[in-house]
Design an enzyme around this catalytic site. Structure first.
Site, PDB file in Angstrom:
ATOM      1  N   LYS A 106     -13.903  73.832  26.297  1.00 31.84           N
ATOM      2  CA  LYS A 106     -12.890  73.417  25.324  1.00 31.84           C
ATOM      3  C   LYS A 106     -13.503  72.988  23.995  1.00 31.84           C
ATOM      4  O   LYS A 106     -12.884  73.167  22.940  1.00 31.84           O
ATOM      5  CB  LYS A 106     -11.997  72.312  25.886  1.00 31.84           C
ATOM      6  CG  LYS A 106     -12.695  71.085  26.422  1.00 31.84           C
ATOM      7  CD  LYS A 106     -12.958  71.212  27.890  1.00 31.84           C
ATOM      8  CE  LYS A 106     -13.908  70.169  28.394  1.00 31.84           C
ATOM      9  NZ  LYS A 106     -13.816  69.957  29.814  1.00 31.84           N
ATOM     10  N   GLU A 130      -8.499  79.732  30.941  1.00 34.15           N
ATOM     11  CA  GLU A 130      -7.652  78.875  31.779  1.00 34.15           C
ATOM     12  C   GLU A 130      -8.364  77.580  32.180  1.00 34.15           C
ATOM     13  O   GLU A 130      -7.756  76.507  32.255  1.00 34.15           O
ATOM     14  CB  GLU A 130      -7.236  79.644  33.044  1.00 34.15           C
ATOM     15  CG  GLU A 130      -6.262  78.921  33.935  1.00 34.15           C
ATOM     16  CD  GLU A 130      -4.915  78.682  33.275  1.00 34.15           C
ATOM     17  OE1 GLU A 130      -4.144  79.619  33.122  1.00 34.15           O
ATOM     18  OE2 GLU A 130      -4.642  77.518  32.911  1.00 34.15           O
ATOM     19  N   ILE A 137      -5.063  73.505  37.085  1.00 38.85           N
ATOM     20  CA  ILE A 137      -3.631  73.735  36.808  1.00 38.85           C
ATOM     21  C   ILE A 137      -3.493  74.980  35.924  1.00 38.85           C
ATOM     22  O   ILE A 137      -4.122  75.047  34.871  1.00 38.85           O
ATOM     23  CB  ILE A 137      -3.007  72.529  36.052  1.00 38.85           C
ATOM     24  CG1 ILE A 137      -3.260  71.222  36.802  1.00 38.85           C
ATOM     25  CG2 ILE A 137      -1.524  72.748  35.824  1.00 38.85           C
ATOM     26  CD1 ILE A 137      -2.874  69.975  36.001  1.00 38.85           C
ATOM     27  N   GLY A 188     -18.703  64.311  39.250  1.00 39.57           N
ATOM     28  CA  GLY A 188     -18.850  65.536  38.448  1.00 39.57           C
ATOM     29  C   GLY A 188     -17.691  65.802  37.505  1.00 39.57           C
ATOM     30  O   GLY A 188     -17.530  66.920  37.024  1.00 39.57           O
ATOM     31  N   GLU A 191     -18.091  64.753  31.209  1.00 41.86           N
ATOM     32  CA  GLU A 191     -18.910  65.684  30.433  1.00 41.86           C
ATOM     33  C   GLU A 191     -20.368  65.225  30.455  1.00 41.86           C
ATOM     34  O   GLU A 191     -20.651  64.055  30.763  1.00 41.86           O
ATOM     35  CB  GLU A 191     -18.429  65.721  28.978  1.00 41.86           C
ATOM     36  CG  GLU A 191     -17.028  66.260  28.804  1.00 41.86           C
ATOM     37  CD  GLU A 191     -16.874  67.666  29.348  1.00 41.86           C
ATOM     38  OE1 GLU A 191     -17.629  68.557  28.965  1.00 41.86           O
ATOM     39  OE2 GLU A 191     -15.971  67.869  30.192  1.00 41.86           O
ATOM     40  N   ASP A 202     -12.462  64.741  24.241  1.00 40.96           N
ATOM     41  CA  ASP A 202     -12.243  65.847  25.190  1.00 40.96           C
ATOM     42  C   ASP A 202     -10.738  66.140  25.290  1.00 40.96           C
ATOM     43  O   ASP A 202     -10.314  67.297  25.258  1.00 40.96           O
ATOM     44  CB  ASP A 202     -12.829  65.482  26.559  1.00 40.96           C
ATOM     45  CG  ASP A 202     -12.555  66.540  27.611  1.00 40.96           C
ATOM     46  OD1 ASP A 202     -13.311  67.536  27.665  1.00 40.96           O
ATOM     47  OD2 ASP A 202     -11.568  66.397  28.361  1.00 40.96           O
ATOM     48  N   LYS A 206      -8.627  69.574  24.175  1.00 35.61           N
ATOM     49  CA  LYS A 206      -7.659  70.276  25.027  1.00 35.61           C
ATOM     50  C   LYS A 206      -6.290  70.335  24.347  1.00 35.61           C
ATOM     51  O   LYS A 206      -5.599  71.355  24.411  1.00 35.61           O
ATOM     52  CB  LYS A 206      -7.558  69.569  26.384  1.00 35.61           C
ATOM     53  CG  LYS A 206      -8.815  69.743  27.230  1.00 35.61           C
ATOM     54  CD  LYS A 206      -8.834  68.785  28.395  1.00 35.61           C
ATOM     55  CE  LYS A 206     -10.084  68.936  29.238  1.00 35.61           C
ATOM     56  NZ  LYS A 206     -10.294  67.828  30.164  1.00 35.61           N
TER      57      LYS A 206
HETATM   58  P1  NDP Z   1     -23.164  71.087  34.065  1.00 31.96           P
HETATM   59  O1  NDP Z   1     -23.953  70.249  33.126  1.00 31.96           O
HETATM   60  O2  NDP Z   1     -22.980  70.625  35.445  1.00 31.96           O
HETATM   61  O3  NDP Z   1     -23.782  72.556  34.109  1.00 31.96           O
HETATM   62  C1  NDP Z   1     -24.263  73.237  32.978  1.00 31.96           C
HETATM   63  C2  NDP Z   1     -25.078  74.435  33.441  1.00 31.96           C
HETATM   64  O4  NDP Z   1     -25.442  75.194  32.285  1.00 31.96           O
HETATM   65  C3  NDP Z   1     -26.385  74.073  34.152  1.00 31.96           C
HETATM   66  O5  NDP Z   1     -26.620  74.986  35.188  1.00 31.96           O
HETATM   67  C4  NDP Z   1     -27.448  74.229  33.069  1.00 31.96           C
HETATM   68  O6  NDP Z   1     -28.710  74.639  33.562  1.00 31.96           O
HETATM   69  C5  NDP Z   1     -26.857  75.348  32.233  1.00 31.96           C
HETATM   70  N1  NDP Z   1     -27.254  75.279  30.829  1.00 31.96           N
HETATM   71  C6  NDP Z   1     -26.904  74.332  29.936  1.00 31.96           C
HETATM   72  N2  NDP Z   1     -27.448  74.613  28.736  1.00 31.96           N
HETATM   73  C7  NDP Z   1     -28.156  75.746  28.890  1.00 31.96           C
HETATM   74  C8  NDP Z   1     -28.953  76.543  28.028  1.00 31.96           C
HETATM   75  N3  NDP Z   1     -29.120  76.223  26.727  1.00 31.96           N
HETATM   76  N4  NDP Z   1     -29.545  77.657  28.520  1.00 31.96           N
HETATM   77  C9  NDP Z   1     -29.374  77.991  29.813  1.00 31.96           C
HETATM   78  N5  NDP Z   1     -28.631  77.295  30.695  1.00 31.96           N
HETATM   79  C10 NDP Z   1     -28.032  76.179  30.232  1.00 31.96           C
HETATM   80  O7  NDP Z   1     -21.737  71.296  33.346  1.00 31.96           O
HETATM   81  P2  NDP Z   1     -20.310  71.514  34.022  1.00 31.96           P
HETATM   82  O8  NDP Z   1     -20.400  72.572  35.051  1.00 31.96           O
HETATM   83  O9  NDP Z   1     -19.729  70.207  34.359  1.00 31.96           O
HETATM   84  O10 NDP Z   1     -19.474  72.050  32.763  1.00 31.96           O
HETATM   85  C11 NDP Z   1     -19.606  73.371  32.296  1.00 31.96           C
HETATM   86  C12 NDP Z   1     -18.472  73.663  31.310  1.00 31.96           C
HETATM   87  O11 NDP Z   1     -17.233  73.512  31.982  1.00 31.96           O
HETATM   88  C13 NDP Z   1     -18.416  72.710  30.124  1.00 31.96           C
HETATM   89  O12 NDP Z   1     -17.947  73.428  28.993  1.00 31.96           O
HETATM   90  C14 NDP Z   1     -17.373  71.677  30.530  1.00 31.96           C
HETATM   91  O13 NDP Z   1     -16.736  71.074  29.440  1.00 31.96           O
HETATM   92  C15 NDP Z   1     -16.405  72.573  31.289  1.00 31.96           C
HETATM   93  N6  NDP Z   1     -15.565  71.891  32.271  1.00 31.96           N
HETATM   94  C16 NDP Z   1     -16.117  71.052  33.206  1.00 31.96           C
HETATM   95  C17 NDP Z   1     -15.332  70.463  34.176  1.00 31.96           C
HETATM   96  C18 NDP Z   1     -15.873  69.517  35.193  1.00 31.96           C
HETATM   97  O14 NDP Z   1     -15.058  68.927  35.944  1.00 31.96           O
HETATM   98  N7  NDP Z   1     -17.167  69.338  35.302  1.00 31.96           N
HETATM   99  C19 NDP Z   1     -13.886  70.734  34.222  1.00 31.96           C
HETATM  100  C20 NDP Z   1     -13.409  71.637  33.200  1.00 31.96           C
HETATM  101  C21 NDP Z   1     -14.235  72.194  32.267  1.00 31.96           C
HETATM  102  P3  NDP Z   1     -29.636  73.619  34.405  1.00 31.96           P
HETATM  103  O15 NDP Z   1     -28.854  73.318  35.643  1.00 31.96           O
HETATM  104  O16 NDP Z   1     -30.893  74.363  34.697  1.00 31.96           O
HETATM  105  O17 NDP Z   1     -29.822  72.432  33.544  1.00 31.96           O
HETATM  106  N1  HSE Z   2     -14.684  65.883  31.511  1.00 24.25           N
HETATM  107  C1  HSE Z   2     -13.439  66.523  31.737  1.00 24.25           C
HETATM  108  C2  HSE Z   2     -12.472  65.540  32.363  1.00 24.25           C
HETATM  109  C3  HSE Z   2     -13.616  67.698  32.647  1.00 24.25           C
HETATM  110  O1  HSE Z   2     -12.922  64.485  32.837  1.00 24.25           O
HETATM  111  O2  HSE Z   2     -11.274  65.805  32.348  1.00 24.25           O
HETATM  112  C4  HSE Z   2     -12.364  68.533  32.805  1.00 24.25           C
HETATM  113  O3  HSE Z   2     -12.090  69.229  31.638  1.00 24.25           O
END
Ligand code: NDP
Ligand code: HSE
Length: 440
Positions: A106, A130, A137, A188, A191, A202, A206
């Site tokens: 986002k 989405e 949702i 988890g 952010e 955040d 959204k």
């Molecule tokens: P994480 O920090 O858990 O995961 C990020 C992943 O991206 C890791 O595997 C990391 O690698 C990799 N990464 C980050 N930067 C780089 C880079 N420069 N080059 C290569 N790999 C990279 O994040 P989330 O999964 O929590 O979030 C991901 C996205 O989803 C974000 O945009 C977030 O806003 C969105 N989001 C998250 C939600 C949540 O509940 N967590 C819900 C809705 C949206 P490594 O593991 O090796 O560090």
């Molecule tokens: N950091 C975000 C939250 C993840 O807590 O709602 C979902 O977008």
């Protein structure tokens, strides 16, 4: 794109990326049966492959994002890295190659959405997003398709799971702010930089995406008035409870008769009988008011691994079956094809308010306060005053009827200048249930 095997590349394998891998692996057969496609994970780009090797044996981990995106066998790029700089450059790279992008980012869409959507259009491809709002949702799908016959007049949502976990734990369990934030991080939801959550940014990102679709306008984060929960005092949670309210971080977008929008994110007092008051923990809920449908509520888990992965995989299916590209081509609802939003200045917002003043316990102080409010045309709805302790200062809690934000700001300036008041006073907003919903 109807071939049996669809090559994908995942950029990121953290919380959400890990969930996508799990669904694509565990539910491969269900997906194949439902859509006739087998997803082939060709590359998984991370910063540190060693960290992931034990959890995901056999997964094609790499640090070479360019080679992964450029692989001719990769047909869809799934961006789950987060952040705007590296993620933005990689999304651009994929779009320039004509590869559709699925993203949950986002921050990226709120800051560069119109430009990236235009780039996708130029290269005859699409962006599916989405998972960027409301976790699992299907709110983007609802706004783009199910509600398309409606002129949407308002959107009121709890769209940040982390803030909702914090507020729920503080209200119901008496936890401290720090303890509740730690829980959201552990699960988890937060952010990588949790100030994005607790500052309200955040939720504002959204809201920019959702309001853009709902009101057919180009909305940027800067159009939105934002206050977070990071400065919220536990005393206000308690007073709100005493008055019959619950404090929630709401994202609110409303359209007036002239088509002007008010856009805001702030802690809000919601009456305990309002359906949003019951939305707890990482659950999100988004109320939409359409002219034909009336009120509709979209409710579900708004953050976390599997709910968010559910939305990302739904997008993968939409892209693999071509429905996303078709919608992207045919519908004029995306921010690159919309005019900039006409935003009403925040000072003109009409709202009810909750005030907590710290007043010296001397005769006439309440009269001074009500005089200052009356001078600005603000009338009181309720007043709550506790007995003084040895400090000689007492909290005075007031709720008001509707007033303009500008009038309230001026009245508070006058109140805080009184010698009997220890400022700065606390001012929160109160939201009422829309009539249709209140009447059942
Ligand atoms: P994480 O920090 O858990 O995961 C990020 C992943 O991206 C890791 O595997 C990391 O690698 C990799 N990464 C980050 N930067 C780089 C880079 N420069 N080059 C290569 N790999 C990279 O994040 P989330 O999964 O929590 O979030 C991901 C996205 O989803 C974000 O945009 C977030 O806003 C969105 N989001 C998250 C939600 C949540 O509940 N967590 C819900 C809705 C949206 P490594 O593991 O090796 O560090
Ligand atoms: N950091 C975000 C939250 C993840 O807590 O709602 C979902 O977008």
């Amino acid at each position: 794109m109807s071939e049996a095997s669809t090559g994908i590349c995942l950029l990121g394998c953290g919380i959400v990326g890990g969930g996508v891998v799990k669904i694509l692996t565990d539910q491969a057969e269900l997906l194949r049966q439902r859509i006739g496609v087998r997803f082939d994970i060709r590359h998984v780009v991370v910063r540190d492959p060693k960290k992931h090797a034990a959890t995901y044996p056999g997964l094609p981990l790499t640090t070479d994002a360019h080679a992964a995106i450029d692989d001719p066998k990769v047909q869809i790029v799934v961006e789950l890295m987060g952040g705007t700089t590296a993620a933005g450059a990689l999304v651009e790279r994929a779009l320039k190659l004509g590869k559709p992008v699925v993203t949950a980012n986002k921050s990226l869409l709120a800051s560069r959405g119109p430009e990236l959507f235009a780039l996708a259009r130029k290269h005859n491809t699409a962006i599916a997003f989405e998972a960027s709002c409301g976790g699992g949702i299907p709110i983007i799908d609802a706004l783009s398709r199910g509600l398309v016959a409606n002129r949407i007049d308002a959107l009121v949502g709890i769209v940040n799971g982390t803030c909702n976990v914090i507020l729920t734990r503080m209200t119901r369990n008496g936890w401290s702010y720090a303890q509740a934030l730690q829980e959201a991080q552990k699960l988890g939801f937060a952010e990588a930089d949790p100030t994005l959550d607790v500052s309200g940014r955040d939720a504002a990102q959204k809201l920019a995406i959702l309001a853009g679709l709902a009101f057919n306008a180009r909305v940027s984060e800067a159009d939105i008035h934002v206050e977070g929960i990071d400065k919220l005092h536990p005393a206000d949670i308690q007073f709100a409870t005493d008055l019959g309210y619950v404090i929630k971080l709401l994202a609110i977008g409303e359209r007036d008769a002239e088509g002007r929008l008010t856009l805001r994110v702030h802690p809000t007092l919601v009456h305990k009988t309002d359906v949003l008051a019951e939305v707890s923990g990482s659950f999100n809920a988004i109320s939409i008011y359409g002219h034909a449908l009336g009120h509709a509520l979209f409710y579900g888990r708004g953050a976390g691994q599997m709910p968010t992965a559910s939305a990302a995989v739904a997008d993968l299916v939409g892209v693999a079956t071509g429905t996303t590209q078709l919608a992207f081509k045919r519908l004029n609802i995306y921010p690159d094809s919309a005019a900039p939003a006409k935003v009403l200045p925040f000072e003109q917002l009409q709202s009810r308010y909750y005030l907590r003043l710290t007043a010296r316990d001397v005769p006439g102080v309440l009269a001074q306060i009500t005089h200052a409010l009356g001078e600005h045309g603000i009338s009181l709805s309720a007043v709550l005053q506790r007995e003084a302790d040895e400090s000689q200062y007492v909290p005075v809690v007031i709720t008001t009827h509707l007033a303009r934000q500008g009038a309230m700001r001026a009245a508070l300036q006058a109140i805080d200048a009184l010698p009997t008041i220890q400022g700065p006073s606390v001012c929160l907003r109160v939201i009422d249930q829309p009539k249709e919903f209140a009447n059942g």
